[in-house]
Design a protein around this motif. Structure first.
Motif, PDB file in Angstrom:
ATOM      1  N   TRP A   1       5.463  12.985   5.140  1.00 16.47           N
ATOM      2  CA  TRP A   1       4.982  12.001   6.073  1.00 16.47           C
ATOM      3  C   TRP A   1       5.776  10.964   6.187  1.00 16.47           C
ATOM      4  CZ3 TRP A   1      -0.823  11.699   6.656  1.00 16.47           C
ATOM      5  CH2 TRP A   1      -0.894  13.572   6.571  1.00 16.47           C
ATOM      6  N   VAL A   2       5.393   9.780   7.153  1.00 18.64           N
ATOM      7  CA  VAL A   2       5.531   8.647   7.201  1.00 18.64           C
ATOM      8  C   VAL A   2       4.910   7.571   7.136  1.00 18.64           C
ATOM      9  CG1 VAL A   2       7.196   7.937   8.863  1.00 18.64           C
ATOM     10  CG2 VAL A   2       7.612   9.870   9.536  1.00 18.64           C
ATOM     11  N   ARG A   3       5.024   6.545   6.639  1.00 21.32           N
ATOM     12  CA  ARG A   3       4.167   5.742   6.286  1.00 21.32           C
ATOM     13  C   ARG A   3       4.531   4.490   7.169  1.00 21.32           C
ATOM     14  NH1 ARG A   3       5.563   1.681   1.255  1.00 21.32           N
ATOM     15  NH2 ARG A   3       7.418   1.451   2.369  1.00 21.32           N
ATOM     16  N   VAL A   4       3.702   4.235   8.324  1.00 19.27           N
ATOM     17  CA  VAL A   4       4.031   3.142   9.297  1.00 19.27           C
ATOM     18  C   VAL A   4       2.900   2.585   9.135  1.00 19.27           C
ATOM     19  CG1 VAL A   4       3.913   5.115  10.944  1.00 19.27           C
ATOM     20  CG2 VAL A   4       1.785   4.385  10.843  1.00 19.27           C
ATOM     21  N   ASP A   5       3.191   0.820   9.674  1.00 19.42           N
ATOM     22  CA  ASP A   5       3.017   0.016   9.780  1.00 19.42           C
ATOM     23  C   ASP A   5       2.007  -0.376  11.116  1.00 19.42           C
ATOM     24  OD1 ASP A   5       1.084  -2.595   9.870  1.00 19.42           O
ATOM     25  OD2 ASP A   5       3.268  -3.222  10.167  1.00 19.42           O
TER      26      ASP A   5
ATOM     27  N   THR B   1       7.762   2.279   8.275  1.00 17.91           N
ATOM     28  CA  THR B   1       8.018   1.400   6.928  1.00 17.91           C
ATOM     29  C   THR B   1       8.396   2.129   5.556  1.00 17.91           C
ATOM     30  OG1 THR B   1       6.066   0.824   5.782  1.00 17.91           O
ATOM     31  CG2 THR B   1       6.853  -0.269   7.349  1.00 17.91           C
ATOM     32  N   GLY B   2       8.779   3.405   5.868  1.00 14.07           N
ATOM     33  CA  GLY B   2       9.206   4.509   4.733  1.00 14.07           C
ATOM     34  C   GLY B   2       9.015   6.146   5.257  1.00 14.07           C
ATOM     35  N   VAL B   3       9.648   6.600   3.939  1.00  7.60           N
ATOM     36  CA  VAL B   3       9.938   8.139   4.777  1.00  7.60           C
ATOM     37  C   VAL B   3       8.991   8.975   3.359  1.00  7.60           C
ATOM     38  CG1 VAL B   3      10.444  10.458   4.898  1.00  7.60           C
ATOM     39  CG2 VAL B   3      11.166   8.093   6.580  1.00  7.60           C
ATOM     40  N   CYS B   4       8.100   9.471   3.460  1.00  3.62           N
ATOM     41  CA  CYS B   4       7.454  10.416   2.299  1.00  3.62           C
ATOM     42  C   CYS B   4       8.164  11.235   1.773  1.00  3.62           C
ATOM     43  CB  CYS B   4       6.145  10.536   2.524  1.00  3.62           C
ATOM     44  SG  CYS B   4       4.881   9.090   2.058  1.00  3.62           S
TER      45      CYS B   4
END
Length: 152
Positions: free
Chosen positions: A115-119, A108-111
């Motif tokens: 890092w990668v934001r995941v659901d 749901t996003g890339v930091c």
């Protein structure tokens, strides 16, 4: 010859005396005509159509609890090896769960720190970008079989 010279002089005086036909007793006027040249027609240049501006997609950014900027971006990642999912975009953040290699992760996003934001199962988690890939593991079309096995 003297007579003809005399005749020419007399005629010259006659013309001079009469003013070459000018009579000052008659009103006269002078008309000045101003002449301007006709302008040449210049061809009208062809109008070049302006290309439609392609709208620039608006980049939405958010922040994690620790203040790391996250660019909102949906995508699919796969765990390249066994992977720890954490509560924030840091190796020091609380461990939420671990997933097996090949597990499909919906991003749901890339930091900004990689890092990668995941659901994951309805919970927001963060995975290190060093341990995820966008290439599906061999043996599955999308890695979903591995995810199902990891959830058991």
């Amino acid at each position: 010859m003297k007579k003809s010279l005399l005749l020419v002089l007399v005629l010259g005086l006659a013309f001079a005396a009469s003013g070459c036909g000018f009579d000052p007793t008659i009103d006269s006027s002078v008309m000045v005509v101003k002449v301007t040249p006709t302008p040449e027609v210049t061809p009208t240049p062809e109008v070049t159509p302006t290309p439609e501006a392609t709208p620039i997609p608006e980049v939405t950014t958010e922040q994690t609890a620790s203040g790391v900027k996250v660019e909102v971006k949906n995508g699919t990642y796969y765990a390249a090896s066994e992977l720890n999912l954490r509560s924030d975009a840091s190796a020091d953040a609380e461990l939420v769960t671990s997933v097996a290699a090949g597990t499909t992760l919906n991003s749901t996003g890339v930091c900004e720190n990689g890092w990668v934001r995941v659901d994951y199962n309805g919970q927001v988690c963060y995975a290190s970008g060093d341990f995820v890939t966008t290439t599906a593991p061999e043996g599955t079309q999308d890695g979903s079989a591995d995810q199902a096995a990891a959830q058991d």
